[in-house]
Scaffold this active site. Structure first.
Site, PDB file in Angstrom:
ATOM      1  N   ILE A   1       0.847  -1.205   0.000  1.00 26.53           N
ATOM      2  CA  ILE A   1       0.000   0.000   0.000  1.00 26.53           C
ATOM      3  C   ILE A   1       0.876   1.246   0.000  1.00 26.53           C
ATOM      4  O   ILE A   1       0.426   2.308  -0.380  1.00 26.53           O
ATOM      5  CB  ILE A   1      -0.994   0.045   1.193  1.00 26.53           C
ATOM      6  CG1 ILE A   1      -0.277   0.156   2.527  1.00 26.53           C
ATOM      7  CG2 ILE A   1      -1.945  -1.116   1.154  1.00 26.53           C
ATOM      8  CD1 ILE A   1      -1.213   0.612   3.658  1.00 26.53           C
ATOM      9  N   ASP A   2       2.132   1.120   0.429  1.00 25.84           N
ATOM     10  CA  ASP A   2       3.013   2.302   0.515  1.00 25.84           C
ATOM     11  C   ASP A   2       3.459   2.781  -0.868  1.00 25.84           C
ATOM     12  O   ASP A   2       3.875   3.919  -1.016  1.00 25.84           O
ATOM     13  CB  ASP A   2       4.250   1.973   1.353  1.00 25.84           C
ATOM     14  CG  ASP A   2       3.896   1.427   2.723  1.00 25.84           C
ATOM     15  OD1 ASP A   2       2.753   1.625   3.155  1.00 25.84           O
ATOM     16  OD2 ASP A   2       4.763   0.795   3.357  1.00 25.84           O
TER      17      ASP A   2
ATOM     18  N   GLY B   1       1.764   4.450   5.244  1.00 31.12           N
ATOM     19  CA  GLY B   1       2.683   4.744   4.138  1.00 31.12           C
ATOM     20  C   GLY B   1       4.136   4.644   4.532  1.00 31.12           C
ATOM     21  O   GLY B   1       5.024   4.853   3.710  1.00 31.12           O
TER      22      GLY B   1
ATOM     23  N   GLN C   1      -7.000   0.447   5.585  1.00 26.78           N
ATOM     24  CA  GLN C   1      -6.442   0.707   4.245  1.00 26.78           C
ATOM     25  C   GLN C   1      -5.957  -0.563   3.563  1.00 26.78           C
ATOM     26  O   GLN C   1      -5.649  -0.570   2.380  1.00 26.78           O
ATOM     27  CB  GLN C   1      -5.255   1.680   4.365  1.00 26.78           C
ATOM     28  CG  GLN C   1      -5.655   3.063   4.812  1.00 26.78           C
ATOM     29  CD  GLN C   1      -4.502   3.820   5.461  1.00 26.78           C
ATOM     30  OE1 GLN C   1      -3.855   4.618   4.825  1.00 26.78           O
ATOM     31  NE2 GLN C   1      -4.245   3.560   6.735  1.00 26.78           N
TER      32      GLN C   1
HETATM   33  O1  F6P Z   1       4.187  -1.474   4.716  1.00 27.20           O
HETATM   34  C1  F6P Z   1       2.807  -1.562   4.778  1.00 27.20           C
HETATM   35  C2  F6P Z   1       2.289  -1.035   6.084  1.00 27.20           C
HETATM   36  O2  F6P Z   1       0.875  -1.109   6.051  1.00 27.20           O
HETATM   37  C3  F6P Z   1       2.755   0.367   6.446  1.00 27.20           C
HETATM   38  O3  F6P Z   1       2.071   1.368   5.739  1.00 27.20           O
HETATM   39  C4  F6P Z   1       2.525   0.371   7.934  1.00 27.20           C
HETATM   40  O4  F6P Z   1       3.372   1.260   8.609  1.00 27.20           O
HETATM   41  C5  F6P Z   1       2.876  -1.045   8.322  1.00 27.20           C
HETATM   42  O5  F6P Z   1       2.718  -1.843   7.155  1.00 27.20           O
HETATM   43  C6  F6P Z   1       2.048  -1.629   9.429  1.00 27.20           C
HETATM   44  O6  F6P Z   1       2.501  -2.936   9.672  1.00 27.20           O
HETATM   45  P1  F6P Z   1       1.827  -3.963  10.681  1.00 27.20           P
HETATM   46  O7  F6P Z   1       0.938  -4.849   9.854  1.00 27.20           O
HETATM   47  O8  F6P Z   1       2.987  -4.715  11.238  1.00 27.20           O
HETATM   48  O9  F6P Z   1       1.062  -3.181  11.692  1.00 27.20           O
END
Ligand code: F6P
Length: 362
Positions: free
Chosen positions: A141-142, A185, A287
């Site tokens: 998604i980033d 992001g 998201q």
């Molecule tokens: O890299 C994708 C992402 O959704 C980032 O935007 C976010 O900071 C992170 O992963 C969150 O990760 P987790 O699933 O470990 O909470």
């Protein structure tokens, strides 16, 4: 009868919308090309267990229901790097050979890894060590992977954040409030800048443009005093920083520091500096976990088809990429080494500024 050639596929890293659409595409295109498709469960983790956890994915399992589903039917993980795997006793162990042995034992002609930069870097190291053929499909998604204009999941995240702004605007206007929407992001502000413009934000804060809280407050005051409007929409990317690099991260019970929480920090500061009532929405994993929008279904379908073509052509160590309305292949190494941040002098930043949107710096 001779055994069919096999392609392995796995989803790795954080999930996003469109992963199942990629699986469906690979299964249909791969089966038509004469391959059997083996879906490895939970990223590479499915190969760390005995018996290995995998499924034979057939076209019958992959009807269009699958394309509409969020998440990944194979499961995924963004924890447990096999080269430095956390063990129950607190130590770390290199378990990479168990994975490469597992891939060998499944008799795979190639592995298609659907992942972001971190996952693709690990898979590539495994492929080099274990001598298996790898093709990458970008998802995040980033949208921060280099050499591809788009990664699976990004468009849906932008749509979700835009819809959130659409919903926040009427309630902001009804209550004369500043609404702050915090989006994900990581270190790239693509979700914030794109949905901020599309969703009519007054202020868009992204990690690539250091912000000054006084500038943010001044913009909000000018919305009230100069434009006579009593509400404002602010979208803030989770990893924004000031010019001195100061940022907000939360320490969690597991001892890990993660992004998430900057919205509340802004709300306090803005209400103190402007007198406006503020409210915060942290969009978080909303998201990621929804049905993919059409753009992601299309990208996913085209990526899956191209990945199977690459297997047929024997072109490995490359990642499929979206480029200029087409799918091309690029070396995985280049994709993971060329991080794609928002260009601070690029089209979207210029568009935002020309529309009078404040980016927190001027
Ligand atoms: O890299 C994708 C992402 O959704 C980032 O935007 C976010 O900071 C992170 O992963 C969150 O990760 P987790 O699933 O470990 O909470």
């Amino acid at each position: 009868m001779a055994q069919k050639k096999r392609i392995g596929i796995l989803t790795s890293g954080g999930d996003c919308a469109g992963l199942n659409a990629v699986l469906r595409s690979v299964v249909h295109a791969g089966t038509l090309a004469g391959y059997e498709i083996i879906g490895i469960e939970d990223g590479t983790a499915g190969l760390l267990e005995t018996p290995h956890r995998y499924q034979i994915l057939t076209p019958q399992m992959m009807d269009t229901t699958i394309m509409r589903l969020g998440g990944t039917i194979l499961g995924t993980t963004n924890r447990g790097n096999p080269f430095n795997f956390p063990m129950p006793d607190g130590s770390f162990k290199d378990r990479s050979k168990e994975i490469t042995d597992g891939i060998k034992s499944l008799g795979l002609e190639a592995v298609i890894g659907i992942g972001g930069d971190g996952s693709l870097a690990i898979l590539r190291k495994l492929a080099q060590q274990g001598g298996f053929n790898l093709i990458g499909i970008p998802k995040t998604i980033d949208n921060d992977l280099g050499r591809t204009e788009l990664s699976v999941g990004f468009e849906t995240a932008v749509w979700t954040a835009t819809e959130a702004l659409d919903r926040l605007q009427p309630t902001a206007a009804s209550h004369d409030r500043v609404m702050i929407l915090e989006v994900m992001g990581r270190d790239a502000g693509h979700i914030a800048i794109q949905s901020g413009i599309a969703g009519g934000a007054d202020i868009i804060l992204i990690p690539e443009v250091p912000y000054d809280m006084d500038v943010v407050a001044k913009k909000i005051i000018s919305i009230r005093e100069d434009q006579g409007r009593n509400f404002a929409l602010v979208i803030v990317s989770e990893a924004v920083k000031t010019a001195t690099g100061s940022m907000v991260q939360m320490e969690h019970a597991d001892g890990e520091k993660r992004y998430g929480g900057i919205g509340h920090y802004f709300a306090d500061k803005i209400s103190k500096k402007t007198g406006f009532e503020t409210r915060v929405t942290i969009l978080g994993h909303v998201q990621r976990g929804c049905s993919p929008i059409p753009a992601d279904r299309l990208i996913a379908s085209a990526f899956g088809v191209r990945a199977v073509e690459l297997v047929k052509q024997g072109k490995f160590d490359c990642m499929v990429a979206w480029s200029n309305r087409d799918v091309i292949e690029v070396p995985i190494e280049e994709a993971i080494e060329s991080y794609q941040a928002v260009e601070t002098d690029g089209l979207l930043v210029k568009t935002a500024r020309a529309l009078g949107i404040c980016l927190g710096d001027a």
